[in-house]
Structure formats: C-alpha cells, structure tokens
Design a protein around this motif. Structure first.
Motif, mmCIF file in Angstrom:
data_model
loop_
_atom_site.group_PDB
_atom_site.id
_atom_site.type_symbol
_atom_site.label_atom_id
_atom_site.label_comp_id
_atom_site.label_asym_id
_atom_site.label_seq_id
_atom_site.Cartn_x
_atom_site.Cartn_y
_atom_site.Cartn_z
ATOM 1 N N LEU A 90 68.012 -33.771 -35.661
ATOM 2 C CA LEU A 90 69.462 -33.997 -35.740
ATOM 3 C C LEU A 90 70.004 -33.741 -37.148
ATOM 4 C CD1 LEU A 90 69.846 -37.176 -33.492
ATOM 5 C CD2 LEU A 90 70.097 -34.769 -32.846
ATOM 6 N N GLY A 91 69.127 -33.257 -38.036
ATOM 7 C CA GLY A 91 69.579 -32.915 -39.391
ATOM 8 C C GLY A 91 69.749 -34.122 -40.291
ATOM 9 N N MET A 94 67.232 -34.190 -43.388
ATOM 10 C CA MET A 94 67.668 -33.279 -44.447
ATOM 11 C C MET A 94 68.887 -33.842 -45.182
ATOM 12 S SD MET A 94 65.799 -30.626 -45.009
ATOM 13 C CE MET A 94 66.861 -29.433 -45.825
ATOM 14 N N ARG A 221 67.596 -25.652 -27.422
ATOM 15 C CA ARG A 221 66.962 -25.340 -28.712
ATOM 16 C C ARG A 221 65.451 -25.253 -28.526
ATOM 17 N NH1 ARG A 221 69.163 -29.686 -32.969
ATOM 18 N NH2 ARG A 221 67.262 -28.920 -33.982
ATOM 19 N N HIS A 222 64.803 -24.414 -29.352
ATOM 20 C CA HIS A 222 63.342 -24.327 -29.308
ATOM 21 C C HIS A 222 62.773 -25.299 -30.341
ATOM 22 C CE1 HIS A 222 63.300 -22.309 -33.143
ATOM 23 N NE2 HIS A 222 64.272 -21.520 -32.702
ATOM 24 N N TYR A 252 61.496 -17.474 -37.126
ATOM 25 C CA TYR A 252 62.287 -18.706 -37.002
ATOM 26 C C TYR A 252 62.940 -19.132 -38.308
ATOM 27 C CZ TYR A 252 59.932 -18.878 -32.536
ATOM 28 O OH TYR A 252 59.480 -18.557 -31.290
ATOM 29 N N LEU A 253 62.941 -18.225 -39.304
ATOM 30 C CA LEU A 253 63.435 -18.596 -40.625
ATOM 31 C C LEU A 253 64.867 -19.159 -40.579
ATOM 32 C CD1 LEU A 253 62.243 -18.534 -43.502
ATOM 33 C CD2 LEU A 253 63.464 -16.381 -43.843
ATOM 34 N N SER A 254 65.727 -18.553 -39.750
ATOM 35 C CA SER A 254 67.119 -19.027 -39.699
ATOM 36 C C SER A 254 67.349 -20.012 -38.552
ATOM 37 C CB SER A 254 68.077 -17.845 -39.557
ATOM 38 O OG SER A 254 67.870 -17.206 -38.322
ATOM 39 N N GLU A 255 66.254 -20.435 -37.909
ATOM 40 C CA GLU A 255 66.395 -21.340 -36.759
ATOM 41 C C GLU A 255 65.395 -22.481 -36.815
ATOM 42 O OE1 GLU A 255 65.800 -19.126 -33.221
ATOM 43 O OE2 GLU A 255 67.671 -18.010 -33.410
ATOM 44 N N ASP A 256 64.989 -22.853 -38.003
ATOM 45 C CA ASP A 256 64.022 -23.939 -38.152
ATOM 46 C C ASP A 256 64.482 -25.175 -37.356
ATOM 47 O OD1 ASP A 256 61.631 -24.902 -39.896
ATOM 48 O OD2 ASP A 256 63.144 -26.453 -40.159
ATOM 49 N N PHE A 259 65.866 -27.896 -39.600
ATOM 50 C CA PHE A 259 66.842 -27.502 -40.625
ATOM 51 C C PHE A 259 66.278 -27.588 -42.041
ATOM 52 C CE2 PHE A 259 68.880 -29.266 -36.898
ATOM 53 C CZ PHE A 259 69.694 -28.215 -36.517
ATOM 54 N N VAL A 261 64.856 -25.219 -43.913
ATOM 55 C CA VAL A 261 64.881 -24.032 -44.771
ATOM 56 C C VAL A 261 66.062 -24.069 -45.748
ATOM 57 C CG1 VAL A 261 64.987 -21.508 -44.834
ATOM 58 C CG2 VAL A 261 63.801 -22.661 -42.944
ATOM 59 N N GLN B 4 71.165 -17.388 -29.688
ATOM 60 C CA GLN B 4 71.508 -18.524 -30.536
ATOM 61 C C GLN B 4 71.931 -18.060 -31.928
ATOM 62 O OE1 GLN B 4 68.671 -21.796 -30.483
ATOM 63 N NE2 GLN B 4 67.965 -21.081 -28.511
ATOM 64 N N PRO B 14 73.160 -20.192 -41.650
ATOM 65 C CA PRO B 14 72.454 -21.061 -40.712
ATOM 66 C C PRO B 14 71.611 -22.113 -41.424
ATOM 67 C CG PRO B 14 71.253 -19.008 -40.945
ATOM 68 C CD PRO B 14 72.505 -18.887 -41.782
ATOM 69 N N TYR B 15 71.488 -21.989 -42.754
ATOM 70 C CA TYR B 15 70.662 -22.925 -43.503
ATOM 71 C C TYR B 15 71.429 -24.200 -43.792
ATOM 72 C CZ TYR B 15 67.956 -18.650 -44.132
ATOM 73 O OH TYR B 15 67.255 -17.497 -43.912
ATOM 74 N N VAL B 25 74.051 -28.297 -37.651
ATOM 75 C CA VAL B 25 73.214 -28.855 -36.570
ATOM 76 C C VAL B 25 73.833 -28.514 -35.208
ATOM 77 C CG1 VAL B 25 72.336 -30.986 -35.526
ATOM 78 C CG2 VAL B 25 72.244 -30.675 -38.021
ATOM 79 N N ARG B 28 73.561 -25.014 -33.624
ATOM 80 C CA ARG B 28 72.250 -24.595 -33.138
ATOM 81 C C ARG B 28 72.104 -24.741 -31.614
ATOM 82 N NH1 ARG B 28 67.535 -24.547 -36.105
ATOM 83 N NH2 ARG B 28 68.752 -24.276 -38.000
ATOM 84 N N HIS B 49 76.354 -38.125 -38.807
ATOM 85 C CA HIS B 49 76.387 -37.539 -40.153
ATOM 86 C C HIS B 49 77.483 -38.185 -41.005
ATOM 87 C CE1 HIS B 49 73.598 -33.868 -39.922
ATOM 88 N NE2 HIS B 49 73.368 -34.595 -38.855
#
Lengths: 307, 307
Positions: A90-91, A94, A221-222, A252-256, A259, A261, B4, B14-15, B25, B28, B49
C-alpha cells in the motif's frame, strides 16, 4: 469517570451520532492518555471515519474487512510478517521511510527494509562470495563508502542480503538453502572500499499465497519485486542507510510491487566476458561487474514536524 | 503488464515519491480490478496516506502499529473476534451500522451486534425464563412488535441475549455457565405481543486482556459497556432490527466503551414490590418490570450513495 464525562461539553451529546462520529469517539479519550498517543489516535480516528463515510461499506463489506485483517494477523509467524507486506504493497512502508529519511542532496537514499532482514548475519572479509548454493550468474560488487564531501569512511559496516537464483531468501527455504545463503556483513577498508562476490539478483514475487497476495490479485496487480540487492550501511556518526540497488534491465523496474524503486538506486550492471579478469576476481567468465558507492550523511535529527 | 504501465501518464513517474505517494499507489491498480474494490481501495489508500503524513510516525511507531495489528489478529479464535472489538471501540461498527440503517422516524433504531451473538439459540414459548443459572435480580420484559402505524406484527422472531449477573456471556464461560444461559428466541403472538423472564442486565467490561484492552487503557478509557439486553427482531417484509435496550440507571450510560447507546434505546425499569404481581408472572418479589415495544420499518433499499 467524572473527569472524562466533564470533557464532554453540555451542548454536545456523548451518544453516538453519524455526523459527529469521530468527534464523539475522540472526546472519550481520558486526560491520562499520553500526548503522542492522543494525537496519533485522534488523527487515525478522524481519517478512518472519513474513509468509512466516503466508502459507505455494506455490513458484508465491513465484515470482509474484519476477516481480511484477522487472516492477515493469523498468517504471521516467526518467518512471515504479512502486516509488513500489507504496509509495503500500500506504499505505507515507503512513505514512513521517506518521512524519516529526508537526506541532503547527494546522499544515498533509503528504501524499504522488507521482511527478510536477519540480524547477526555472518561477518566476512572483503572479496568473499556470499552465494553458497552455486546457482545463478556470477557477479562482483565493489565500491566505496564516503561522506557527502567524498571522504572515505573506513570501518563502515555493510550488511547485504538477496534472494537466490530461484527467487527465495534463505529464511524462506530453511533446510533447502544453506544457512545464511546470500547474506553477509562486510567492513569498508581504510580507504572506504568494500567488495564481495555473489550472483546477479533477479526479480521475485513477494509471498502471494496469503491475504495480501489475494488482495494484490484482486486489485489487478502482480506480486513481483524489481530485482535488487538489499543493503544496510552503518558507520559511527553517520545516518544509517537502509537501501537496495536495482538492476537496470528488470522488467518490473517501473512496477515494483512494494514501490521500492527510486531512480537514484538503479545501478549499472556490466557483463565482463574476459577469462583473465574473471580469474583475477575468482569467478567464471562471463560475470557481472557492479560498481556502487554509498554516500552517507552525518547523523541529524530527522526533519519531522512531530517529536 | 503493458496495460498497467500505459495507465501511468508520461509526465508522472511510476517511482515512489513522498508528495505523490497515494497517487502512485492507486495508479498501479490494473484494469481487471472490480470497480467497487478499486473505489474502496483508492479511498482507503488516500486516507491512509493522509493520516500517515499528518502523524509522521517514527519507524518504531510504525512497527508498534504492525505489532498491534498482528497481535489483534492472532488473539482471534472461534469465540473471540478482537478486530470487531477494535472496530467497536473506535466507533466504526456504530458508523457502519448507522450508514446502513437510516430508518424513518419512529422506527426502533439499530445499534451494534457485538461479538457474542450466536445463531440458532433455543426457541422458547413466550413467558419462558432464559436465566438458567439463578443469579441476579429477576425481571420480566413484555411488549409488542408493530409497524410504524402501530399495526401488530405477528410471528416476528425476537432473538435475545445478555450477560449473566457476573458480567459474562455463556460463550465466554463454556462449562461454567449452563449452555445457552440468558439466550433465547421468542415469537410474537397474533397481537404482536412477546414476553419473557430474565434478570436485570448489568454493565460489564468488554474483553480487556488483549491488544484492544491495552489500547483502551492507554487512551485513558475504561472497557465497560452500559448495561443492556441484545435483540434481533425480524419479520418477513420488515427491515430487521439489531439493537439493545439499556437500563436508565447504569453509571456507564454516557460512556459506553463501544458507543452503542442511543437515547431512544434507554428503557424504563420499574421495580415491583408486590407478592401477588410476582406470583402472577412466576417470579420472586421484588422484581423488575420492563415494557418495551419494537417498531419495524418496511424493508427498503438502504439509502446509501454507493451500490
């Protein structure tokens, strides 16, 4: 009780009503509540009631939430912390990290700790290979730990951990992987240098067979995390850095999923196809070479609005 | 994945970043997410948040929250639902109930179900005494079930449950109390009348030996519920009523730990000191006499903004 009752003014009923719901709940806190807890709970109750009023959940939806929260607690064990996973996807993890680590420009930024950190991992001399199961593409990581002015920080402690080539941490596969596979503690030398051998990290799913995985799936979401190595870098007098470095070629760099990355944490991974160079570092050819420096800020009180 | 990624506009990274955290979030979520889940999660993430940004938790406070949520799940069992308790003491259960039961004026209002309801309690003829342990001050409850115009509703089902005189429900003291003590199902007669015998309810604490009890204590709140009897009253074609009736003399009437009290649910409890009257109802003298009518609204779609 008298004291509590007297905090409710004559004009506002102590009984529940929909419009004043958060106010009625927060008015009930007693004078002996710790000031910070009072502040935290007041804010939580206010936003929780606002969210419920905006959502207007049916009784069934409310009960689905109760069940979800219960199951998320019940799947937790010594080696699984599903509530940290929930916070991650849920971010929130981060966000809490960002709030607590507002560093000066140039310092290595934090990212999330994740649930697979283990204290007291083995300490190794620089150059040691932490890959104990022989799987994966060989890699050497080397760099320096410095302050913001570029001065070497000797004796910095670098804790590193990552999944094996099957995408699992050692603690997820006890008895399958060697103990402390892909996990170790290094110390920077007198010039701030560190180096170790391992294997190129690969993306992997966070545990998705529990309530959090089901929620992720339902949200379309994956569960995959972008490929990374974890680090905690500490040195006396400096702000500890809990961070990752990411491979630049991960799909998956832009879809971690959590969140984690940050653009500043994406490293270069150079493939070296040179038998002599491989022999020199004690790896087979080809191997991956990663150069990565950590820049530590001096310890400061975090810039937070509240104590 | 491509789908996505394409939902993230070119101009917004997206970061993760602190300022745009909830937006990142929520962006995504995939197109296959159910529309209602998407709505619910978007609202939850936004408020969560906002609350975190307002609270600015330290890492230790965040982890205390993780531990609290985990422990709250882990103490749950077949006979204990700590997350419902949490929802109750934060006023969320009452709020969800209020949102879902906006009834016409004159109808008996709802209050919370609580965690001690048991389906399939014994069915009794009117007049039965549901107190099986012989403790407490004898009481007779009698009244009518009617519609809003005052017309009798025959064959309405009245489920009633309450604690014993020691302040425990039967399911909290299995093997100590007789099975189904102070719990039963009655049916209104052809004139809508119901009546049964029991004992005067008394206040009692909600389970306070778990995480929720500790939180209550830390907030300077006591765990006591105002003395009450629980009812669920149902009849075909009418909106089911889940409610309590409260004694007027309870010291916790304005401080109910779960905010369950509504002014319209406070009954009169009349003490009758008359041997003939006592003999007539089959109780000892003195006894408490409670007259209480239930007024049911016809079934309607709840007036909620969302489907």
């Amino acid at each position: 009780m008298q004291a509590q009752a007297s905090t409710v003014s004559q004009s506002s009923s102590p009984y529940f009503d929909e419009a004043r719901s958060a106010e009625v709940v927060n008015a009930r806190m007693g004078p002996e509540a710790d000031a910070r807890l009072r502040q935290v709970m007041s804010i939580l109750v206010k936003h929780l009631h606002e969210a419920v009023k905006e959502i207007e959940p049916t009784h069934e939806e409310w009960f689905a939430a109760i069940r979800f929260l219960t199951e998320t607690g019940q799947i937790c064990s010594d080696w699984r912390q599903e509530y940290i996973l929930l916070s991650d996807i849920l971010g929130v993890s981060m966000l809490v990290d960002a709030i607590n680590h507002r560093r000066p420009s140039g310092a290595t930024p934090n990212t999330i700790l994740g649930p697979f950190y283990v204290a007291n991992a083995p300490e190794y001399p620089n150059g040691t290979n932490i890959c104990l199961d022989g799987k994966g593409e060989p890699m050497v990581v080397a760099g320096r730990v410095t302050d913001i002015e570029g001065n070497a920080i000797p004796d910095a402690k670098l804790e590193v951990w990552q999944t094996n080539d099957d995408g699992f941490y050692d603690v997820q596969q006890k008895g399958v992987q060697p103990d402390s596979n892909l996990r170790g503690v290094f110390t920077s030398d007198s010039e701030g240098r560190y180096w170790f051998k391992s294997v190129k990290p690969r993306h992997y799913p966070i545990p998705s067979d529990g309530p959090v995985g089901k929620l992720l799936g339902a949200m379309g979401r994956h569960p995959n995390r972008a490929a990374h190595l974890h680090f905690i870098v500490t040195a006396p007098g400096f702000d500890p850095v809990i961070t990752h470095i990411f491979t630049p070629d991960c799909p998956y760099l832009s879809e971690d999923a959590v969140f984690g990355v940050k653009r500043e944490l994406i490293a270069e991974f150079n493939q070296v196809d040179d038998i002599d160079a491989a022999r020199e570092v004690g790896l087979s050819s080809p191997f991956w070479s990663v150069s990565w420096d950590f820049t530590l800020a001096t310890s400061t009180t975090p810039t937070r609005a509240t104590p």
